[in-house]
Structure formats: structure tokens, C-alpha cells
Design an enzyme around this catalytic site. Structure first.
Site, PDB file in Angstrom:
ATOM      1  N   GLY A 265      56.804  16.819 -10.097  1.00 41.79           N
ATOM      2  CA  GLY A 265      57.517  18.079  -9.871  1.00 41.79           C
ATOM      3  C   GLY A 265      56.594  19.227 -10.248  1.00 41.79           C
ATOM      4  O   GLY A 265      55.371  19.099 -10.245  1.00 41.79           O
ATOM      5  N   VAL A 269      57.838  22.841 -15.422  1.00 44.44           N
ATOM      6  CA  VAL A 269      58.858  21.886 -15.898  1.00 44.44           C
ATOM      7  C   VAL A 269      58.171  20.771 -16.694  1.00 44.44           C
ATOM      8  O   VAL A 269      58.620  20.397 -17.779  1.00 44.44           O
ATOM      9  CB  VAL A 269      59.676  21.307 -14.713  1.00 44.44           C
ATOM     10  CG1 VAL A 269      60.558  20.154 -15.176  1.00 44.44           C
ATOM     11  CG2 VAL A 269      60.537  22.390 -14.069  1.00 44.44           C
ATOM     12  N   GLU A 293      52.741  14.195 -12.307  1.00 45.04           N
ATOM     13  CA  GLU A 293      51.965  14.739 -11.187  1.00 45.04           C
ATOM     14  C   GLU A 293      52.651  16.036 -10.790  1.00 45.04           C
ATOM     15  O   GLU A 293      53.844  16.039 -10.476  1.00 45.04           O
ATOM     16  CB  GLU A 293      51.899  13.747 -10.027  1.00 45.04           C
ATOM     17  CG  GLU A 293      51.289  12.387 -10.406  1.00 45.04           C
ATOM     18  CD  GLU A 293      49.902  12.472 -11.020  1.00 45.04           C
ATOM     19  OE1 GLU A 293      49.162  13.438 -10.730  1.00 45.04           O
ATOM     20  OE2 GLU A 293      49.560  11.581 -11.821  1.00 45.04           O
ATOM     21  N   CYS A 327      52.658  18.827  -2.126  1.00 42.31           N
ATOM     22  CA  CYS A 327      51.838  19.289  -3.248  1.00 42.31           C
ATOM     23  C   CYS A 327      50.391  19.429  -2.814  1.00 42.31           C
ATOM     24  O   CYS A 327      49.629  20.182  -3.391  1.00 42.31           O
ATOM     25  CB  CYS A 327      51.971  18.322  -4.406  1.00 42.31           C
ATOM     26  SG  CYS A 327      51.781  16.642  -3.867  1.00 42.31           S
TER      27      CYS A 327
HETATM   28  P1  NAD Z   1      60.878  20.898  -9.647  1.00 43.37           P
HETATM   29  O1  NAD Z   1      59.945  20.954 -10.792  1.00 43.37           O
HETATM   30  O2  NAD Z   1      61.755  22.052  -9.386  1.00 43.37           O
HETATM   31  O3  NAD Z   1      61.856  19.628  -9.804  1.00 43.37           O
HETATM   32  C1  NAD Z   1      61.342  18.335 -10.019  1.00 43.37           C
HETATM   33  C2  NAD Z   1      62.361  17.533 -10.788  1.00 43.37           C
HETATM   34  O4  NAD Z   1      62.467  18.089 -12.108  1.00 43.37           O
HETATM   35  C3  NAD Z   1      63.763  17.582 -10.185  1.00 43.37           C
HETATM   36  O5  NAD Z   1      64.387  16.325 -10.318  1.00 43.37           O
HETATM   37  C4  NAD Z   1      64.443  18.623 -11.035  1.00 43.37           C
HETATM   38  O6  NAD Z   1      65.841  18.490 -11.075  1.00 43.37           O
HETATM   39  C5  NAD Z   1      63.830  18.341 -12.384  1.00 43.37           C
HETATM   40  N1  NAD Z   1      63.949  19.452 -13.331  1.00 43.37           N
HETATM   41  C6  NAD Z   1      63.988  20.769 -13.072  1.00 43.37           C
HETATM   42  N2  NAD Z   1      64.106  21.461 -14.222  1.00 43.37           N
HETATM   43  C7  NAD Z   1      64.134  20.554 -15.207  1.00 43.37           C
HETATM   44  C8  NAD Z   1      64.248  20.637 -16.625  1.00 43.37           C
HETATM   45  N3  NAD Z   1      64.342  21.810 -17.238  1.00 43.37           N
HETATM   46  N4  NAD Z   1      64.242  19.494 -17.330  1.00 43.37           N
HETATM   47  C9  NAD Z   1      64.117  18.304 -16.721  1.00 43.37           C
HETATM   48  N5  NAD Z   1      64.011  18.158 -15.386  1.00 43.37           N
HETATM   49  C10 NAD Z   1      64.019  19.277 -14.653  1.00 43.37           C
HETATM   50  O7  NAD Z   1      60.004  20.524  -8.363  1.00 43.37           O
HETATM   51  P2  NAD Z   1      60.467  20.360  -6.853  1.00 43.37           P
HETATM   52  O8  NAD Z   1      60.773  21.700  -6.288  1.00 43.37           O
HETATM   53  O9  NAD Z   1      61.464  19.284  -6.702  1.00 43.37           O
HETATM   54  O10 NAD Z   1      59.123  19.802  -6.221  1.00 43.37           O
HETATM   55  C11 NAD Z   1      58.050  20.654  -5.901  1.00 43.37           C
HETATM   56  C12 NAD Z   1      56.983  20.615  -6.972  1.00 43.37           C
HETATM   57  O11 NAD Z   1      56.543  19.272  -7.165  1.00 43.37           O
HETATM   58  C13 NAD Z   1      55.751  21.399  -6.575  1.00 43.37           C
HETATM   59  O12 NAD Z   1      55.253  22.090  -7.679  1.00 43.37           O
HETATM   60  C14 NAD Z   1      54.793  20.309  -6.112  1.00 43.37           C
HETATM   61  O13 NAD Z   1      53.432  20.688  -6.164  1.00 43.37           O
HETATM   62  C15 NAD Z   1      55.128  19.206  -7.048  1.00 43.37           C
HETATM   63  N6  NAD Z   1      54.750  17.904  -6.519  1.00 43.37           N
HETATM   64  C16 NAD Z   1      53.616  17.332  -7.002  1.00 43.37           C
HETATM   65  C17 NAD Z   1      53.196  16.109  -6.508  1.00 43.37           C
HETATM   66  C18 NAD Z   1      51.935  15.464  -7.024  1.00 43.37           C
HETATM   67  O14 NAD Z   1      51.720  14.291  -6.738  1.00 43.37           O
HETATM   68  N7  NAD Z   1      51.104  16.181  -7.766  1.00 43.37           N
HETATM   69  C19 NAD Z   1      53.940  15.482  -5.508  1.00 43.37           C
HETATM   70  C20 NAD Z   1      55.108  16.097  -5.052  1.00 43.37           C
HETATM   71  C21 NAD Z   1      55.503  17.308  -5.563  1.00 43.37           C
END
Ligand code: NAD
Length: 541
Positions: A265, A269, A293, A327
Site C-alpha cells: 500500500g 500508512v 511494498e 505502483c
Molecule cells: P493505501 O495505503 O491507501 O491502502 C492499502 C491498505 O492499507 C488498504 O487495505 C487500506 O485499508 C489499509 N490502510 C489504510 N490506512 C490504514 C491504517 N491507518 N492502518 C492500517 N491499514 C490501513 O493504498 P492503496 O490506495 O490501496 O494502494 C495504492 C498504494 O499502494 C500506492 O502508494 C502504490 O504505490 C502502492 N502499491 C505498491 C506496490 C508495490 O509492490 N510496491 C504494489 C501495489 C500498490
């Protein structure tokens, strides 16, 4: 495994279906899509093999058609999370003792279920939940998830076969134990495959997991869960919970048995999660493994010797497929002045030929962004770029959320290499171009290296081998996945293990053995065949 050194099927990448007009698979997925679109579902949580419903629910809608309700999902109260923890720990007793070939069989079966009977459903669900075109759904929810499952099984056996030397007097054995406790898997909206992989890779290695999918992906997560159930994952081994992420996380991180975080994510976060784990460190029975990641600000750098058409194609595919919500998506590009006019022409031609709309119409290359929050954020950056003198929108710039969250693919050209859209992850169909003087190749590479906090993916185009070598050297730490003469997206399990460093994550490379090592805690067993009976060594004379 007491009765044979079993060999697992050699993992091969799942072939990508084309969904060409008149193909069988196209008809099947469209029929499934329509059927799912015209019905509603209820997604309970799944704790210890039971569906759990609560009084609080959220709704699910396609991003390209946000007034159309696909169904509801149930949200946890604290007691549900506590129950998930205690029952998972109970389930661990049997699961951790289950022979590896039984675990392998379950996840190989899951792969075949997705490749066959669930393929149309998981793709249609991903088209509906995340607004993926059929091609984007196929390479994610079908092929990548199948690949994760198959390759991880093979990697597991490779890890288990890594054994220390022994002598005739002592046999040394390494046991790859699962972690003591349970794993917390938090998954993002953008890849159904990642949602499936984070809990299952840990479970494959004998762990139990509590999985929290993104609110925006629950609809397709439910199909993944159904596959796991049908494949035979025992009760309590993979539990799925939804709801307030803060409450769920705080409850889980409070448990002394928390032993690992498998997160994908955004960077902020993940950093907050790391901090919370650190604050609780004195409470844990074991040092938790932390795998995350996270975000990226992925680049394309072209040398003056590169082919403008190749560079333009890398930009349009790399920046705009799945609306830039990968990402790995290219979001900052460095193009030399001499080839910019041609690159610009080709990029504009490509973008003007894109069709935008629902993924149900398979001629659309662009669909909607995930939710209103993302739409509003992207629109505000576009509006700002329209005002800023150092920015110029050379194509796109429009947006409309009346039916779906549609943002036109937008190319911003900036005269300032530190302009906000060159540094900040926007996670949408917006790419920024900086045009540099041809003769400043090395300085430009240093600029690329220093501009962003991230280091996920990056691509360099050059027909000059010395210039390429310079780039490979200067950008050594700028990307965990580095592409030469190719776009920076589209990593394939088994071929390009994926992950970045710096603020992009712990770089534990999903889809490789490196990741699976994080979910085991080896025990060294030395067995001496004839034990000594005298403490004296010969030197004592
Ligand atoms: P996000 O960080 O908003 O959410 C990811 C997860 O974290 C979700 O399940 C969300 O509910 C949870 N979350 C949010 N706030 C939280 C908290 N305070 N405590 C615990 N969990 C919490 O990300 P998104 O919008 O779902 O995905 C996009 C992001 O993910 C982008 O930054 C992208 O670059 C990254 N990403 C990285 C990779 C990688 O392999 N590096 C792959 C896919 C996505």
C-alpha cells in the site's frame, strides 16, 4: 513428508488469453460481467471458516459507474478481530504441523481453479471492482495470481531443500518452521493478485493469517476467498476481515502473538504501521517480520540516441495503462531536447486515439480511477498545473465524475525538474515531462536519482552502450526494478521479482524465494550419532 522426496510440478507462467473479438473467452467474461453487474451480493467477513455478519456495512460500486450498487460488505467490531486472532492461533496448531505436500496441493489447486472454472468470474469481478480493462484484469487477477501460487510452491520446495553440510558423525538438518504466532496481511486496491498473494504466501509456509483487503477491492477479494475455500484451505488458516483499518490494526498489533506484517500500500500508512509495531515491541513474544511494498515515483529517462517511437510507447503504456494506478507506473520522464518534438508528437497521437469508458466496452483503453478521493486529488493537481507558470498541460487535463471517476490521461510538461508532479506520487493517469539539454546526460541521471524519496521502478532508453552503462551505475539505488529499453511496468512472477527500496518498501521481492524466507524461522537440528563421553581434548595431554 515421511514417505518420499516429492517433486512439485515445474512452475510455468500462465499464458495470457487475448479476449480478441469473437473469442470464446471474451464471450464468457462479458456474460459473467453482465450477470454480476445485474445482481447484488453480500460479503460477510470470514473468521475460522465461518461467515460473519455485523450491523455495520459498506457498499460496493464500480468506479466507472459509481451510482450502481454491486452489494454490501460487513465491517468488524473489535470483538471480531479478537476472535480472528484467537481462532487463528488455535488453527495454527494443526496447520503448522501439516506436511508441506498437503499445503502445496491446496495452493496448486487454487491456481488451477483460477486458471479454469473461476477465471471469468475473478476477471469480471476485477473489471467491476477496480475498473480494469479485460487485459489488465487477465494479467492481474488470473495470470499473476496463478503464477504467485504455482511459483511459490516451487520456491518453497527449493527453500526446504537448502540444507547444511553434515559429517559422518553428525547429521545437520534445517527445519523451516513457520513463525510463532500469526501474520497480518494488509492489501491494496490495485491488484487482485497481491490481495491473494499476501495471505497465501505466508500460509503456504505454514503460517496462519488475518487478511484485511482494501475497502475498494472487497468485491474481487471475495472471489479470491471463495477459491481458497474451494481449494481446501482449512478453517482459521486464512481469515478475511473488513472495516476501520485503525481499529483492526490497533487490535492486531496489541496481540503478543503478532509475528509478521505483510503489507502492500502507500508509504505513509506503512511507516505509521512500522511505528506502531515499534511502540509495542516490548509486548511481542517474537520480533515481528515487517514486509512492506509501498509507493513509487517511477521514471523513464531517454538518451539522445534512443528511438522516439519506442520512448513514446513506453510513456503511453507505462503511464496510462490501468489509469496509472500501478505502483510501477511511469510518472516522471526526462527527455532530451533533440528528440522531444518527435516524442511529443507520438505521445499526443497515442493519447488522442485512446478511448475512455466502461471496461465492458472492450475498445476502451482507459477506464475510471478507483474512488472519489483519488479523483478529487488528481483533479486538484491538474487544476494547479493549469495555473502554475512552470507547468503546461500538453494533452488531457479534463475530468468528469458524473457517472464514473473519469480523469483524462494527462501529460504535463514542466520547466522545473522539482515541480510537485515530478516528485509526488499521484497514482493516476498523469505523467510529467522534463525536457533536458542533450549534453547533460550525467547531471540528468543524478537529478533522477535525487528527485524523489522512492526507488521502485525506472526505465532507461539508449542506443549508446556507454551512456547506458553510465545510467546503470548512477541509478544503481534509484529503482528496485530497472528496465533497459522497456517500459517500467509489467513485472512477471518468476521472471522479474518485484519490489523497491528507499521509501518504496523493504524490497522483499514478491514472487521470489526472497519473500518466502521472511515467513519462516529456521530451526537447526544437529544430531550426533555417537555422543562423546570424556570432556578432555587431546591437547590437554
Ligand atoms: P493505501 O495505503 O491507501 O491502502 C492499502 C491498505 O492499507 C488498504 O487495505 C487500506 O485499508 C489499509 N490502510 C489504510 N490506512 C490504514 C491504517 N491507518 N492502518 C492500517 N491499514 C490501513 O493504498 P492503496 O490506495 O490501496 O494502494 C495504492 C498504494 O499502494 C500506492 O502508494 C502504490 O504505490 C502502492 N502499491 C505498491 C506496490 C508495490 O509492490 N510496491 C504494489 C501495489 C500498490
Amino acid at each position: 513428508m515421511g514417505k518420499g522426496f516429492f517433486e512439485v510440478p515445474i512452475a510455468i507462467n500462465e499464458p495470457i488469453k487475448t479476449y480478441a473479438p469473437d473469442s470464446e473467452e471474451r464471450k464468457e467474461v462479458l456474460d459473467t460481467y453482465k450477470e454480476m453487474y445485474h445482481s447484488t451480493i453480500e460479503v460477510p467477513m470470514y473468521i475460522n471458516g465461518k461467515d460473519v455478519k455485523t450491523n455495520e456495512t459498506g457498499t460496493m460500486a464500480p468506479p466507472h459507474d459509481h451510482k450502481h450498487i454491486l452489494g454490501t460488505y460487513h465491517k468488524a467490531e473489535k470483538k471480531h478481530i479478537e476472535e480472528a486472532i484467537s481462532t487463528a492461533l488455535e488453527a495454527r496448531k494443526k496447520w503448522a504441523a501439516t506436511p508441506w505436500e498437503q499445503r502445496a496441493a491446496i495452493f496448486l489447486r487454487a491456481a488451477e481453479l483460477i486458471a479454469g472454472p473461476y477465471r471469468a468470474k475473478i476477471n469480471a469481478a476485477t473489471m467491476l471492482a477496480q475498473s480494469k480493462t479485460i487485459h489488465q484484469a487477465e494479467i492481474d487477477s488470473a495470470c499473476e495470481l496463478i503464477d504467485f501460487l504455482r511459483f511459490n510452491v516451487q520456491y518453497m520446495t527449493e527453500i526446504y531443500s537448502e540444507q547444511p553440510e553434515s559429517t559422518s558423525g553428525a547429521w545437520n538438518r534445517l527445519e523451516y518452521r513457520p513463525l510463532e504466532g500469526f501474520i497480518y496481511a494488509i492489501t491494496p486496491f490495485n491488484f487482485t493478485a497481491i490481495a491473494g498473494n499476501l495471505p497465501s504466501s505466508a500460509a503456504l509456509m505454514g503460517n496462519v493469517a488475518i487478511w484485511k483487503p482494501s475497502d475498494s477491492q472487497v468485491y474481487s477479494a471475495k472471489v479470491v476467498l471463495d477459491v481458497f475455500k474451494e481449494a481446501g484451505v482449512p478453517d482459521g488458516v486464512i481469515n478475511m476481515v473488513m472495516g476501520d483499518p485503525e481499529m483492526i490494526t490497533d487490535t492486531i498489533l496489541d496481540s503478543p502473538d503478532f509475528s509478521g506484517l505483510h503489507f502492500t500500500g502507500s508509504t505513509h500508512v506503512f511507516k505509521d504501521l512500522w511505528k506502531k509495531i515499534g511502540m509495542n515491541i516490548h509486548n511481542y513474544k517474537t520480533y515481528p517480520r515487517i514486509v512492506g511494498e509501498t509507493g513509487g515515483k517511477d521514471f523513464i529517462v531517454a538518451h539522445k540516441t534512443s528511438h522516439p517511437k519506442q520512448v513514446a510507447t513506453a510513456i503511453t503504456r507505462g503511464a496510462f495503462e490501468f489509469q496509472g494506478q500501478k505502483c510501477s507506473a511511469a510518472s516522471r520522464c526526462y527527455i532530451p531536447k533533440s528528440i522531444w518534438p518527435e516524442v511529443e508528437k507520438f505521445v499526443k497521437e497515442d493519447v488522442s486515439s485512446f478511448k475512455m469508458g466502461s471496461p465492458e466496452d472492450m475498445s476502451n483503453f482507459i477506464t475510471a480511477v478507483i474512488h472519489e478521493g483519488s479523483f478529487n486529488k488528481l483533479a486538484s493537481y491538474i487544476d494547479q498545473a493549469k495555473k502554475d507558470p512552470e507547468a503546461e498541460i500538453i494533452t488531457g487535463g479534463g475530468y468528469d465524475k458524473s457517472k464514473g471517476y473519469f480523469i483524462e490521461p494527462t501529460v504535463i510538461k514542466t520547466s522545473d525538474p522539482q515541480y510537485t508532479t515530478m516528485c509526488t506520487e499521484l497514482f493516476g493517469p498523469v505523467v510529467t515531462i522534463y525536457v533536458y539539454e542533450d549534453e547533460t546526460w550525467e547531471d540528468t541521471l543524478k537529478l533522477v536519482d535525487n528527485t524523489s524519496e522512492y526507488a521502485l521502478t525506472g526505465a532507461v532508453f539508449s542506443e549508446d552502450r556507454y551512456a547506458m552503462e553510465t545510467a546503470v551505475r548512477i541509478l544503481e539505488n534509484a529503482a528496485g526494478n530497472f528496465y533497459i529499453n522497456d517500459k517500467p511496468t509489467g513485472a512477471v512472477v518468476g521472471q522479474q521479482p518485484f519490489g523497491g527500496a528507499r521509501a518504496s518498501g523493504t524490497n522483499d521481492k514478491a514472487g521470489s524465494k526472497l519473500n518466502l524466507y521472511r515467513w519462516v524461522s529456521p530451526r537447526m537440528v544437529k544430531e550426533t550419532f555417537v555422543s562423546p563421553t570424556d570432556y578432555r581434548y587431546p591437547f590437554l595431554g
